[in-house]
Design a protein around this motif. Structure first.
Motif, PDB file in Angstrom:
ATOM      1  N   ALA A   1       0.836  -1.208   0.000  1.00 44.96           N
ATOM      2  CA  ALA A   1       0.000   0.000   0.000  1.00 44.96           C
ATOM      3  C   ALA A   1       0.867   1.252   0.000  1.00 44.96           C
ATOM      4  O   ALA A   1       0.613   2.194  -0.765  1.00 44.96           O
ATOM      5  CB  ALA A   1      -0.936  -0.009   1.206  1.00 44.96           C
ATOM      6  N   LEU A   2       1.893   1.283   0.840  1.00 42.52           N
ATOM      7  CA  LEU A   2       2.793   2.434   0.869  1.00 42.52           C
ATOM      8  C   LEU A   2       3.473   2.636  -0.485  1.00 42.52           C
ATOM      9  O   LEU A   2       3.584   3.760  -0.982  1.00 42.52           O
ATOM     10  CB  LEU A   2       3.862   2.247   1.950  1.00 42.52           C
ATOM     11  CG  LEU A   2       3.412   2.410   3.385  1.00 42.52           C
ATOM     12  CD1 LEU A   2       4.508   1.960   4.340  1.00 42.52           C
ATOM     13  CD2 LEU A   2       3.020   3.853   3.661  1.00 42.52           C
TER      14      LEU A   2
ATOM     15  N   LEU B   1      -0.160  -9.316  -3.827  1.00 41.82           N
ATOM     16  CA  LEU B   1      -0.545  -8.558  -5.015  1.00 41.82           C
ATOM     17  C   LEU B   1      -1.837  -9.119  -5.609  1.00 41.82           C
ATOM     18  O   LEU B   1      -2.740  -8.355  -5.960  1.00 41.82           O
ATOM     19  CB  LEU B   1       0.577  -8.577  -6.046  1.00 41.82           C
ATOM     20  CG  LEU B   1       0.320  -7.799  -7.334  1.00 41.82           C
ATOM     21  CD1 LEU B   1       0.070  -6.323  -7.043  1.00 41.82           C
ATOM     22  CD2 LEU B   1       1.496  -7.963  -8.288  1.00 41.82           C
ATOM     23  N   ALA B   2      -1.941 -10.429  -5.702  1.00 46.37           N
ATOM     24  CA  ALA B   2      -3.160 -11.045  -6.243  1.00 46.37           C
ATOM     25  C   ALA B   2      -4.370 -10.687  -5.380  1.00 46.37           C
ATOM     26  O   ALA B   2      -5.435 -10.335  -5.898  1.00 46.37           O
ATOM     27  CB  ALA B   2      -2.992 -12.556  -6.324  1.00 46.37           C
ATOM     28  N   PHE B   3      -4.210 -10.749  -4.074  1.00 49.21           N
ATOM     29  CA  PHE B   3      -5.307 -10.386  -3.167  1.00 49.21           C
ATOM     30  C   PHE B   3      -5.650  -8.909  -3.308  1.00 49.21           C
ATOM     31  O   PHE B   3      -6.819  -8.521  -3.293  1.00 49.21           O
ATOM     32  CB  PHE B   3      -4.923 -10.701  -1.718  1.00 49.21           C
ATOM     33  CG  PHE B   3      -5.940 -10.249  -0.724  1.00 49.21           C
ATOM     34  CD1 PHE B   3      -7.118 -10.956  -0.538  1.00 49.21           C
ATOM     35  CD2 PHE B   3      -5.727  -9.104   0.019  1.00 49.21           C
ATOM     36  CE1 PHE B   3      -8.072 -10.529   0.370  1.00 49.21           C
ATOM     37  CE2 PHE B   3      -6.672  -8.667   0.926  1.00 49.21           C
ATOM     38  CZ  PHE B   3      -7.847  -9.382   1.109  1.00 49.21           C
ATOM     39  N   SER B   4      -4.644  -8.078  -3.471  1.00 48.80           N
ATOM     40  CA  SER B   4      -4.853  -6.632  -3.577  1.00 48.80           C
ATOM     41  C   SER B   4      -5.551  -6.235  -4.862  1.00 48.80           C
ATOM     42  O   SER B   4      -6.070  -5.126  -4.974  1.00 48.80           O
ATOM     43  CB  SER B   4      -3.518  -5.893  -3.468  1.00 48.80           C
ATOM     44  OG  SER B   4      -2.953  -6.093  -2.197  1.00 48.80           O
TER      45      SER B   4
ATOM     46  N   LEU C   1      -7.021  -3.031  -2.973  1.00 51.74           N
ATOM     47  CA  LEU C   1      -6.473  -1.688  -3.095  1.00 51.74           C
ATOM     48  C   LEU C   1      -6.114  -1.323  -4.533  1.00 51.74           C
ATOM     49  O   LEU C   1      -6.181  -0.171  -4.930  1.00 51.74           O
ATOM     50  CB  LEU C   1      -5.227  -1.601  -2.209  1.00 51.74           C
ATOM     51  CG  LEU C   1      -4.361  -0.367  -2.256  1.00 51.74           C
ATOM     52  CD1 LEU C   1      -5.088   0.782  -1.556  1.00 51.74           C
ATOM     53  CD2 LEU C   1      -3.028  -0.619  -1.578  1.00 51.74           C
ATOM     54  N   LEU C   2      -5.734  -2.337  -5.318  1.00 49.94           N
ATOM     55  CA  LEU C   2      -5.195  -2.088  -6.654  1.00 49.94           C
ATOM     56  C   LEU C   2      -6.119  -2.562  -7.756  1.00 49.94           C
ATOM     57  O   LEU C   2      -6.925  -3.469  -7.561  1.00 49.94           O
ATOM     58  CB  LEU C   2      -3.848  -2.796  -6.815  1.00 49.94           C
ATOM     59  CG  LEU C   2      -2.745  -2.384  -5.856  1.00 49.94           C
ATOM     60  CD1 LEU C   2      -1.521  -3.246  -6.084  1.00 49.94           C
ATOM     61  CD2 LEU C   2      -2.411  -0.924  -5.995  1.00 49.94           C
TER      62      LEU C   2
ATOM     63  N   SER D   1      -2.828   0.254 -10.842  1.00 53.34           N
ATOM     64  CA  SER D   1      -3.101   1.590 -10.296  1.00 53.34           C
ATOM     65  C   SER D   1      -3.890   1.421  -8.999  1.00 53.34           C
ATOM     66  O   SER D   1      -4.452   0.361  -8.734  1.00 53.34           O
ATOM     67  CB  SER D   1      -3.915   2.432 -11.286  1.00 53.34           C
ATOM     68  OG  SER D   1      -5.221   1.899 -11.448  1.00 53.34           O
ATOM     69  N   LEU D   2      -3.915   2.487  -8.220  1.00 55.45           N
ATOM     70  CA  LEU D   2      -4.775   2.486  -7.042  1.00 55.45           C
ATOM     71  C   LEU D   2      -6.218   2.558  -7.505  1.00 55.45           C
ATOM     72  O   LEU D   2      -6.525   3.175  -8.525  1.00 55.45           O
ATOM     73  CB  LEU D   2      -4.479   3.710  -6.158  1.00 55.45           C
ATOM     74  CG  LEU D   2      -3.224   3.639  -5.305  1.00 55.45           C
ATOM     75  CD1 LEU D   2      -2.976   4.970  -4.620  1.00 55.45           C
ATOM     76  CD2 LEU D   2      -3.311   2.533  -4.280  1.00 55.45           C
TER      77      LEU D   2
END
Length: 78
Positions: free
Chosen positions: A15-16, A57-60, A66-67, A76-77
């Motif tokens: 996230a950061l 990353l896959a979860f995000s 988040l992505l 991207s966000l």
């Protein structure tokens, strides 16, 4: 740390990194750029493995994540 805590930490690092790479509302970035930025926040205290990063990353990129994943391997966000 156990694996669940590791993944929580990696989620925060990702996230950061994504926030840092979002220099405009339309900004996109590659997985490599995201991993590099996340490692800059993590090291030397936390060793960020590509396998763990890939899981997070896959979860995000899921519907509630988040992505957003774009064509050409860019992110991207949301």
């Amino acid at each position: 740390m156990h694996r669940g805590q590791d993944l929580e930490v990696i989620t925060q690092l990702l996230a950061l990194a994504a926030i840092e790479l979002t220099i405009s509302p339309a900004a996109t970035f590659t997985e490599a750029q995201l991993l590099h930025a996340a490692r800059a926040y993590a090291e030397p205290e936390i060793r960020l493995e590509e396998l763990d990063f890939g899981i997070v990353l896959a979860f995000s990129c899921s519907a509630t994540g988040l992505l957003q994943k774009h064509a050409g391997g860019r992110y991207s966000l949301r």
